[in-house]
Scaffold this motif. Structure first.
Motif, PDB file in Angstrom:
ATOM      1  N   UNK A  25       7.643   1.283  -2.784  1.00 35.13           N
ATOM      2  CA  UNK A  25       6.787   1.954  -3.765  1.00 35.13           C
ATOM      3  C   UNK A  25       5.484   1.182  -3.951  1.00 35.13           C
ATOM      4  N   UNK A  26       5.598  -0.154  -3.982  1.00 28.80           N
ATOM      5  CA  UNK A  26       4.385  -0.973  -4.148  1.00 28.80           C
ATOM      6  C   UNK A  26       3.444  -0.804  -2.962  1.00 28.80           C
ATOM      7  N   UNK A  27       4.000  -0.779  -1.747  1.00 26.80           N
ATOM      8  CA  UNK A  27       3.184  -0.607  -0.550  1.00 26.80           C
ATOM      9  C   UNK A  27       2.485   0.746  -0.542  1.00 26.80           C
ATOM     10  N   UNK A  28       3.204   1.781  -0.935  1.00 24.52           N
ATOM     11  CA  UNK A  28       2.612   3.119  -0.967  1.00 24.52           C
ATOM     12  C   UNK A  28       1.474   3.178  -1.982  1.00 24.52           C
ATOM     13  N   UNK A  29       1.687   2.574  -3.147  1.00 26.38           N
ATOM     14  CA  UNK A  29       0.639   2.539  -4.169  1.00 26.38           C
ATOM     15  C   UNK A  29      -0.571   1.759  -3.672  1.00 26.38           C
ATOM     16  N   UNK A  30      -0.321   0.640  -2.974  1.00 25.71           N
ATOM     17  CA  UNK A  30      -1.413  -0.173  -2.439  1.00 25.71           C
ATOM     18  C   UNK A  30      -2.235   0.633  -1.434  1.00 25.71           C
ATOM     19  N   UNK A  32      -2.561   3.899  -1.238  1.00 22.61           N
ATOM     20  CA  UNK A  32      -3.296   4.948  -1.936  1.00 22.61           C
ATOM     21  C   UNK A  32      -4.531   4.383  -2.634  1.00 22.61           C
ATOM     22  N   UNK A  33      -4.373   3.243  -3.291  1.00 24.53           N
ATOM     23  CA  UNK A  33      -5.514   2.617  -3.970  1.00 24.53           C
ATOM     24  C   UNK A  33      -6.582   2.192  -2.978  1.00 24.53           C
ATOM     25  N   UNK A  34      -6.157   1.679  -1.811  1.00 28.77           N
ATOM     26  CA  UNK A  34      -7.109   1.238  -0.806  1.00 28.77           C
ATOM     27  C   UNK A  34      -7.886   2.433  -0.254  1.00 28.77           C
ATOM     28  N   UNK A  35      -7.186   3.531   0.034  1.00 23.66           N
ATOM     29  CA  UNK A  35      -7.856   4.733   0.537  1.00 23.66           C
ATOM     30  C   UNK A  35      -8.873   5.248  -0.478  1.00 23.66           C
ATOM     31  N   UNK A  36      -8.502   5.234  -1.753  1.00 27.42           N
ATOM     32  CA  UNK A  36      -9.415   5.681  -2.805  1.00 27.42           C
ATOM     33  C   UNK A  36     -10.657   4.788  -2.863  1.00 27.42           C
ATOM     34  N   UNK A 153     -11.820  -2.879   6.072  1.00 26.93           N
ATOM     35  CA  UNK A 153     -10.557  -3.123   6.772  1.00 26.93           C
ATOM     36  C   UNK A 153      -9.534  -2.052   6.386  1.00 26.93           C
ATOM     37  N   UNK A 154      -8.561  -1.865   7.244  1.00 32.33           N
ATOM     38  CA  UNK A 154      -7.476  -0.944   6.911  1.00 32.33           C
ATOM     39  C   UNK A 154      -6.574  -1.593   5.870  1.00 32.33           C
ATOM     40  N   UNK A 155      -5.757  -0.767   5.223  1.00 34.84           N
ATOM     41  CA  UNK A 155      -4.820  -1.311   4.232  1.00 34.84           C
ATOM     42  C   UNK A 155      -3.880  -2.316   4.883  1.00 34.84           C
ATOM     43  N   UNK A 156      -3.467  -2.048   6.141  1.00 35.23           N
ATOM     44  CA  UNK A 156      -2.573  -2.963   6.848  1.00 35.23           C
ATOM     45  C   UNK A 156      -3.263  -4.300   7.115  1.00 35.23           C
ATOM     46  N   UNK A 157      -4.556  -4.262   7.463  1.00 37.85           N
ATOM     47  CA  UNK A 157      -5.300  -5.504   7.719  1.00 37.85           C
ATOM     48  C   UNK A 157      -5.472  -6.313   6.437  1.00 37.85           C
ATOM     49  N   UNK A 158      -5.780  -5.629   5.348  1.00 40.00           N
ATOM     50  CA  UNK A 158      -5.927  -6.327   4.065  1.00 40.00           C
ATOM     51  C   UNK A 158      -4.595  -6.975   3.676  1.00 40.00           C
ATOM     52  N   UNK A 159      -3.487  -6.236   3.839  1.00 43.22           N
ATOM     53  CA  UNK A 159      -2.183  -6.766   3.482  1.00 43.22           C
ATOM     54  C   UNK A 159      -1.809  -7.960   4.351  1.00 43.22           C
ATOM     55  N   UNK A 160      -2.151  -7.884   5.654  1.00 38.35           N
ATOM     56  CA  UNK A 160      -1.852  -8.997   6.555  1.00 38.35           C
ATOM     57  C   UNK A 160      -2.589 -10.251   6.113  1.00 38.35           C
ATOM     58  N   UNK A 161      -3.856 -10.095   5.700  1.00 36.72           N
ATOM     59  CA  UNK A 161      -4.632 -11.251   5.230  1.00 36.72           C
ATOM     60  C   UNK A 161      -4.031 -11.804   3.936  1.00 36.72           C
ATOM     61  N   UNK A 162      -3.706 -10.924   2.979  1.00 38.46           N
ATOM     62  CA  UNK A 162      -3.134 -11.373   1.708  1.00 38.46           C
ATOM     63  C   UNK A 162      -1.779 -12.045   1.919  1.00 38.46           C
ATOM     64  N   UNK A 163      -0.984 -11.515   2.854  1.00 33.13           N
ATOM     65  CA  UNK A 163       0.309 -12.137   3.160  1.00 33.13           C
ATOM     66  C   UNK A 163       0.102 -13.543   3.727  1.00 33.13           C
ATOM     67  N   UNK A 164      -0.929 -13.699   4.579  1.00 38.84           N
ATOM     68  CA  UNK A 164      -1.217 -15.013   5.154  1.00 38.84           C
ATOM     69  C   UNK A 164      -1.651 -15.985   4.058  1.00 38.84           C
ATOM     70  N   UNK A 165      -2.471 -15.515   3.124  1.00 43.92           N
ATOM     71  CA  UNK A 165      -2.887 -16.362   1.997  1.00 43.92           C
ATOM     72  C   UNK A 165      -1.661 -16.813   1.204  1.00 43.92           C
ATOM     73  N   UNK A 166      -0.766 -15.866   0.917  1.00 50.44           N
ATOM     74  CA  UNK A 166       0.437 -16.189   0.131  1.00 50.44           C
ATOM     75  C   UNK A 166       1.310 -17.208   0.863  1.00 50.44           C
ATOM     76  N   UNK A 167       1.431 -17.049   2.193  1.00 46.86           N
ATOM     77  CA  UNK A 167       2.243 -18.005   2.957  1.00 46.86           C
ATOM     78  C   UNK A 167       1.675 -19.412   2.857  1.00 46.86           C
ATOM     79  N   UNK A 168       0.362 -19.520   2.994  1.00 53.76           N
ATOM     80  CA  UNK A 168      -0.258 -20.853   2.959  1.00 53.76           C
ATOM     81  C   UNK A 168      -0.245 -21.433   1.544  1.00 53.76           C
TER      82      UNK A 168
END
Length: 329
Positions: A25-30, A32-36, A153-168
């Protein structure tokens, strides 16, 4: 024939399923918000715009007078001056903006110099008290996402970057289980508040997860003892002040708003609130009976207490805060 799952295994499976549903649900909301946001920023001169030519090349344009535009202009001017100082001329249309400083002729910067530059930026960020995780993530995924350019960036690209930030950030942060009781109490109040607000049994399980992933078992054990001490001090403090039954309404709230299983677990500890119906257990016996659910059950019981006795105001618990110095343990 497969073995029948134990209650703990069923609870863990149910917990994973709930978390998976919430994550989907969180991913779907993310998305939708990114597309908007992408649609809202199209053609807006306040943000960087990207256009693609017939040959597939991309061109970026931005407002030169904006803060971002000034920063880009200053950075490009610095590179132009460095190029002129190195090669004695202005860069041409085919010259790379970032060049190899050791080459005799204009040559695109190689991986070694790029890595050295990244390392220098990380050191500068740390020296300035900034979070270097964002630069580590840039190095990992190959691009950097900011509030000004995330629409490119696409929503997937933004999420990949944010995931990398969280990992580090996780790699760089050691859990300080030896924090003050004041900090622990504040964090637990927030956890109780979240449990009531959702309402859900899930926030309480994060304590167990954090302890399970701790690198230092001794520190994790101390943290578990501290959490238990704070929660039990709140419960026993409320019992001493109460002039009527406070355990029954708390358990009823848990059963109604969380589930039967959390209510059954919390009932095992309801003696802390003076329930004459709850089993008379020592802490050791409660730990043995509840296992991993011991600390969550304390959180659920506290949430039920606050919801019914303080109308959900977790600050009400402050009057029962324990006076414990963690340095004495």
């Amino acid at each position: 024939m497969p073995k029948k799952r134990t209650p703990r295994q069923r609870r863990a499976a149910q917990q994973r399923a709930r978390l998976q549903r919430r994550e989907l649900a969180r991913q779907e909301e993310f998305r939708e918000e990114h597309t908007r946001m992408v649609l809202e920023r199209q053609g807006d001169p306040r943000f960087v715009q990207r256009t693609r030519g017939a040959d597939g090349t991309a061109t970026l344009t931005w407002d030169a007078e904006s803060e971002l535009g000034r920063e880009i202009r200053e950075a490009l001017q610095a590179q132009r001056e460095a190029f002129r100082a190195k090669f004695g001329r202005d860069p041409g249309p085919d010259d790379s903006v970032f060049f190899d400083p050791d080459a005799d002729e204009p040559t695109p910067m190689g991986k070694r110099h790029w890595d050295e530059g990244m390392t220098a930026m990380i050191a500068a960020a740390e020296a300035a008290g900034l979070d270097p995780a964002y630069i580590h993530a840039w190095r990992e995924v190959g691009y950097i996402v900011t509030s000004e350019n995330e629409h490119l960036f696409s929503a997937a690209e933004v999420q990949a970057y944010l995931d990398a930030v969280a990992r580090h950030q996780d790699d760089d942060e050691d859990i300080d289980f030896a924090g003050s009781v004041e900090f622990s109490a504040e964090g637990l109040r927030e956890l109780v508040d979240e449990t009531i607000a959702i309402p859900s049994e899930e926030p309480a399980w994060r304590i167990v997860e954090a302890l399970d992933y701790a690198d230092d078992p001794q520190a994790a054990g101390f943290a578990a003892d501290t959490v238990a001490a704070v929660l039990m001090a709140w419960l026993t403090g409320a019992k001493e002040q109460a002039s009527a039954d406070i355990a029954g309404p708390a358990i009823q709230w848990i059963r109604q708003h969380l589930d039967d299983e959390p209510a059954d677990h919390a009932f095992q500890l309801a003696g802390l609130l003076g329930s004459p119906l709850a089993p008379d257990l020592t802490v050791e016996q409660a730990l043995k009976r509840l296992g991993d659910a011991f600390l969550p059950a304390l959180v659920w019981l506290t949430a039920g207490l606050v919801a019914t006795e303080a109308d959900g105001d977790v600050q009400w618990l402050r009057q029962f805060d324990p006076a414990i110095d963690p340095e004495e343990n």
